[in-house]
Enzyme design. Structure first.
Site, PDB file in Angstrom:
ATOM      1  N   LYS A 223       4.902  25.951 -58.821  1.00 38.75           N
ATOM      2  CA  LYS A 223       6.048  26.185 -59.711  1.00 38.75           C
ATOM      3  C   LYS A 223       5.894  27.454 -60.542  1.00 38.75           C
ATOM      4  CE  LYS A 223       8.364  21.832 -59.629  1.00 38.75           C
ATOM      5  NZ  LYS A 223       8.775  20.577 -60.251  1.00 38.75           N
ATOM      6  N   ARG A 257       3.545  15.268 -55.988  1.00 41.17           N
ATOM      7  CA  ARG A 257       4.476  15.838 -55.010  1.00 41.17           C
ATOM      8  C   ARG A 257       4.059  17.281 -54.758  1.00 41.17           C
ATOM      9  NH1 ARG A 257       9.024  18.913 -55.015  1.00 41.17           N
ATOM     10  NH2 ARG A 257      10.633  18.416 -53.490  1.00 41.17           N
TER      11      ARG A 257
END
Ligand code: 8Y7
Length: 277
Positions: A223, A257
């Site tokens: 991210k 995840r």
């Protein structure tokens, strides 16, 4: 505590589960549409399963900041063939990453058994009815705003308190809508209407969200806040992603995840052994 999703059921605390990401999108920021072709998406899912993924998360609508919504027919066309094919070929449960009730319903009929809802049902109230009727597992993720605009000006008085209160409110409403807590996992939604500072506060206080008595899922893989912190380009964020994964396991996170399944499984197995020693 138990988590139930269709025919599957897990007891936590236990082994950390690794959820492999299968994007069927032309514009996902972390893998740039490499698996847009359904056959390649399926091959990628099979590879992640072989690397030790415990779950696969199949998504057809990019939720990257600034992303435009995908029309229903297009999203169905992307995810259904991939879910159908993976469900025939792998034994691990498949989740569908969608906010649309029609996509969730068809995906569950095609072999998925978990709905990963990044809007926590604020986009369409019928989604929970679909989840309840299928007795599906449900990922309840916090997001401030919607993907198109969420990173423009994220604002909180106290991000940890506000996300936690959101979980409490959602769990109550979910139960009222026929989705009991046993089917729900909670996710703080790293990067969804949050600055780098908000993400860091949520990560630091991760353990506090276990107060709701539900397993926690976390998505940090590649991210952008990792890039903000280190300058690393998307393709070079595995070390930062693994650092967060290890931290998360020590804070009691149950499900990670991730894009990089093999690497995450190895890191997690080592840290679990340390915690158990
Ligand atoms: C998350 C997610 C994404 C996350 C859950 C990305 C779909 C952006 N991130 N779902 N989805 N949690 N539950 O970087 O953090 O993968 S999309």
């Amino acid at each position: 505590m138990l988590w139930e999703a269709g025919p599957h059921r897990w007891a936590f605390p236990g082994r950390t589960l690794v959820m492999g990401i299968v994007n069927v999108t032309p514009d996902s920021f972390a893998d740039g549409g490499r698996y847009f072709d359904p056959e390649r998406a399926v091959a990628h899912g099979l590879e992640l399963a072989a690397q030790g993924a415990d779950l696969l998360d199949v998504g057809g609508e990019s939720t990257r900041p600034g992303a435009e919504p995908v029309p229903l027919e297009e999203e169905l066309r992307r995810v259904l063939p991939v879910i159908r094919s993976l469900a025939r070929q792998v034994r691990i449960p498949i989740s569908v990453d969608t906010v649309k009730p029609e996509v969730a319903a068809e995906a569950l009929a095609a072999g998925a058994c978990i709905v990963n809802d990044v809007a926590a049902n604020r986009s369409d109230p019928t989604l929970w009815r679909v989840v309840a009727e299928a007795r599906a597992g449900y990922v309840c993720m916090h997001m401030q705003g919607c993907p198109r605009t969420m990173q423009e000006r994220p604002t909180y008085r106290d991000v940890v308190a506000e996300v936690s209160a959101f979980f409490g409110e959602r769990l109550e409403r979910l139960a009222g809508a026929g989705v009991p807590p046993e089917r729900v996992v909670l996710d703080v939604g790293i990067g969804f209407g949050k600055t780098c500072g908000h993400n860091l506060q949520l990560l630091r206080e991760l353990a506090s969200f276990t107060r709701w008595g539900r397993p926690l899922l976390l998505g940090v893989s590649r991210k952008s806040f990792l890039g903000v912190l280190t300058g690393a380009a998307v393709a070079d964020r595995l070390p930062g992603s693994l650092a967060c994964a290890v931290w998360a396991v020590t804070r009691g996170v149950a499900i990670l995840r991730v894009h990089d399944v093999a690497e995450t499984v190895q890191a997690v197995r080592v840290i679990e052994a340390v915690l158990k020693a």
